[in-house]
Design a protein around this motif. Structure first.
Motif, short mmCIF file in Angstrom:
data_model
loop_
_atom_site.label_atom_id
_atom_site.label_comp_id
_atom_site.label_asym_id
_atom_site.label_seq_id
_atom_site.Cartn_x
_atom_site.Cartn_y
_atom_site.Cartn_z
N LYS A 105 -9.43 -3.36 4.12
CA LYS A 105 -9.22 -1.93 4.39
C LYS A 105 -8.21 -1.74 5.52
CE LYS A 105 -11.76 2.35 5.18
NZ LYS A 105 -13.08 2.97 5.35
N LEU A 106 -8.31 -2.55 6.56
CA LEU A 106 -7.37 -2.46 7.67
C LEU A 106 -5.95 -2.77 7.19
CD1 LEU A 106 -9.50 -4.26 10.41
CD2 LEU A 106 -8.89 -1.84 10.38
N GLU A 107 -5.80 -3.79 6.37
CA GLU A 107 -4.48 -4.14 5.85
C GLU A 107 -3.92 -3.03 4.96
OE1 GLU A 107 -4.97 -7.96 3.96
OE2 GLU A 107 -4.63 -9.03 5.85
N TYR A 108 -4.78 -2.41 4.14
CA TYR A 108 -4.34 -1.32 3.29
C TYR A 108 -3.74 -0.18 4.12
CZ TYR A 108 -4.69 2.90 0.41
OH TYR A 108 -4.42 4.08 -0.22
N PHE A 109 -4.44 0.23 5.18
CA PHE A 109 -3.96 1.34 6.00
C PHE A 109 -2.80 0.94 6.91
CE2 PHE A 109 -8.01 3.30 4.80
CZ PHE A 109 -7.57 4.57 4.50
N ALA A 110 -2.55 -0.36 7.06
CA ALA A 110 -1.43 -0.84 7.88
C ALA A 110 -0.18 -1.13 7.06
CB ALA A 110 -1.85 -2.08 8.66
N MET A 111 -0.26 -1.02 5.74
CA MET A 111 0.90 -1.29 4.88
C MET A 111 2.01 -0.27 5.12
SD MET A 111 -0.63 -2.27 1.20
CE MET A 111 -1.94 -3.46 1.06
N VAL A 112 3.22 -0.76 5.08
CA VAL A 112 4.39 0.08 5.30
C VAL A 112 4.38 1.30 4.38
CG1 VAL A 112 6.91 0.13 5.13
CG2 VAL A 112 5.78 -1.86 6.13
#
Length: 184
Positions: A105-112
């Protein structure tokens, strides 16, 4: 309303945790679908089976529908410009720290790409909820403005995580979107 934008709608009846919730709107961009790669899901309370639209609820519904469609159209254009190999491959630096959110979830919201689309969502919310306030003031004191759902989602997701790069990029891109969104 959404068909000219290569989108289709799905009505889903579901039970909401909050009894006051009558509807929710979500979207998905599927790059492998040629004709209508965008799906807009309108979730309606299965307990009621309908939504009684007051003027205020109708305005909110149309805003959320427009916001969701524009979010997915941004993804459509990102994909068109970058192609498969470079889509959803880069994200801004963060440290999970003590966050309870999953790494996925963190990676999803941190995607460019997501930050760009969510920054547009946030710009729309600022213009919708606070039209009389200078948007620079909103961005400076963003934690003081309660009606910004996108900001709440990011704060909740990254709670107890070190997310300064994600936060700064979200606010920077929101600042860039605001003059464009304000003209709509």
């Amino acid at each position: 309303m959404v068909s000219p934008y290569r989108a289709k709608t799905k009505i889903i009846h579901q039970k909401f945790n909050n009894k006051k919730t009558e509807f929710m709107i979500g979207g998905e961009f599927a790059p492998d679908v040629f004709r209508k790669p965008i799906t807009i899901e309108i979730c309606v309370s299965s307990e009621k089976g309908y939504v009684y639209f007051t003027k205020k609820k109708k305005e909110r519904f149309l805003f959320l529908l427009s916001q969701t469609l524009q979010h997915e159209l941004i993804h459509l254009n990102q994909f068109k410009n970058r192609g498969c190999e470079k889509f959803y491959t880069h994200f801004y630096n963060f440290s999970k720290g003590q966050s309870r959110s999953s790494l996925q979830k963190l990676e999803y919201f941190a995607m460019v790409e997501e930050i760009d689309a969510f920054a547009h969502d946030l710009a729309m919310e600022i213009c919708y909820h606070y039209p009389e306030v200078d948007y620079k003031d909103v961005l400076k004191k963003i934690n003081d403005f309660d009606s910004l759902d996108t900001w709440k989602i990011y704060r909740r997701t990254f709670k107890k995580a070190r997310w300064i790069h994600v936060r700064n990029e979200l606010l920077r891109k929101t600042y860039r979107w605001l003059p464009v969104v304000k003209m709509q």
